[in-house]
Design a protein around this motif. Structure first.
Motif, short mmCIF file in Angstrom:
data_model
loop_
_atom_site.label_atom_id
_atom_site.label_comp_id
_atom_site.label_asym_id
_atom_site.label_seq_id
_atom_site.Cartn_x
_atom_site.Cartn_y
_atom_site.Cartn_z
N THR A 1 18.76 -87.06 83.31
CA THR A 1 17.32 -87.12 83.59
C THR A 1 16.48 -87.23 82.32
O THR A 1 15.28 -86.96 82.34
CB THR A 1 16.87 -85.86 84.36
OG1 THR A 1 17.08 -84.70 83.54
CG2 THR A 1 17.64 -85.71 85.66
N GLU B 1 19.36 -85.55 91.50
CA GLU B 1 18.63 -86.67 92.11
C GLU B 1 17.21 -86.24 92.47
O GLU B 1 16.26 -87.03 92.34
CB GLU B 1 19.37 -87.17 93.36
CG GLU B 1 18.66 -88.30 94.09
CD GLU B 1 18.45 -89.54 93.25
OE1 GLU B 1 17.48 -90.30 93.53
OE2 GLU B 1 19.24 -89.78 92.32
N LYS C 1 15.04 -86.63 89.55
CA LYS C 1 14.69 -88.04 89.37
C LYS C 1 13.58 -88.45 90.34
O LYS C 1 12.68 -89.23 89.99
CB LYS C 1 15.92 -88.92 89.56
CG LYS C 1 17.00 -88.69 88.52
CD LYS C 1 18.24 -89.53 88.82
CE LYS C 1 19.36 -89.26 87.82
NZ LYS C 1 20.59 -90.04 88.14
N GLN D 1 10.40 -87.16 88.93
CA GLN D 1 9.98 -87.99 87.81
C GLN D 1 9.28 -89.25 88.31
O GLN D 1 8.27 -89.67 87.74
CB GLN D 1 11.19 -88.35 86.95
CG GLN D 1 11.75 -87.17 86.16
CD GLN D 1 13.01 -87.53 85.40
OE1 GLN D 1 13.89 -88.24 85.91
NE2 GLN D 1 13.13 -87.03 84.18
#
Length: 244
Positions: free
Chosen positions: A101, A146, A149, A152
């Motif tokens: 990440t 995940e 992510k 993000q």
């Protein structure tokens, strides 16, 4: 001891008994839960998990103190061993999360149980237990990573995120905070608090798009600034609010 109406509601909703009980067998191993997942979608609203976040809204502090005063289910030695095993892998998990990440600060938040439920954590595991939770099964780590992510990507769209406050909640800690059995005990999801309810609504719309593309499986909306993001949840549904 007389219980007011609010306290009685808590007792009934959480299924707690006055006094701590020894151990809780849970509902199977994480591997059993993960291996049972399928790709078949379940209709929106097919499962209501409001209880999973009853402790995370405005009444959280009061609810937490009520739980501690009424008692909670104590973790068995095997349940504590699973937590301790996970904690021996904490550095390994954080390193893996950072690598995948780009050193996201959300990684550290994943392993920190909800700070507002710290007294319930102590009641479950004892005052000497490290306030940290890492799922011992490394096969589950892909789900919270995940989720980072996903956050993000939401942040890149200008959505204001406050923090992650739940990842793995093993039994009986999950039970003591009023959690639904089929979600957090398997390490497949995270709970996130956004900057406001309006920001959570923006995030929900984006998450619905991700769910349509099968990037995530479940979304929980609680009419507040908090959302449940089920990356690998067995039930592929939404609750609290439907995707359009």
């Amino acid at each position: 001891m007389k219980l007011n109406a609010y306290t009685m509601m808590i007792v009934l909703s959480l299924g707690l008994a006055a006094g701590c009980a020894p151990g809780d067998s849970g509902e199977g191993t994480p591997n059993e839960a993960i291996s049972s997942q399928t790709n078949s979608a379940i209709e929106d609203g097919a499962s209501e998990d409001i209880a999973d976040h009853i402790h995370n809204d405005s009444s959280e502090t009061q609810l937490d103190s009520e739980i501690e005063s009424l008692g909670c289910v104590r973790a068995s030695s095997s349940q504590k061993s699973a937590v301790n095993l996970g904690n021996t892998k904490k550095d390994e998990f954080l390193q893996k999360c950072a690598q995948e990440t780009n050193n996201s600060f959300y990684c550290a938040q994943l392993v920190r149980p909800n700070p507002k439920s710290s007294s319930t954590f102590r009641c479950t595991y004892g005052s000497s237990q490290t306030h940290s939770l890492v799922h011992p099964d490394e096969n589950t780590w892909k789900y919270p990573i995940e989720a980072v992510k996903v956050l993000q990507d939401l942040s890149a769209k200008g959505i204001k995120i406050s923090h992650i406050y739940n990842w793995w909640r093993p039994e009986p800690y999950n039970k003591n905070v009023g959690g639904a059995k089929g979600r957090h005990p398997y390490g497949t999801s995270v709970d996130v608090r956004f900057g406001s309810e309006g920001e959570a609504n923006k995030a929900f719309r984006e998450l619905c798009k991700m769910r349509a593309k099968k990037r995530i499986r479940a979304i929980g909306h609680y009419g507040s600034a908090s959302l449940h993001i089920g990356v690998g949840d067995r039930l592929a549904n939404t609750w609290g609010k439907r995707c359009n």
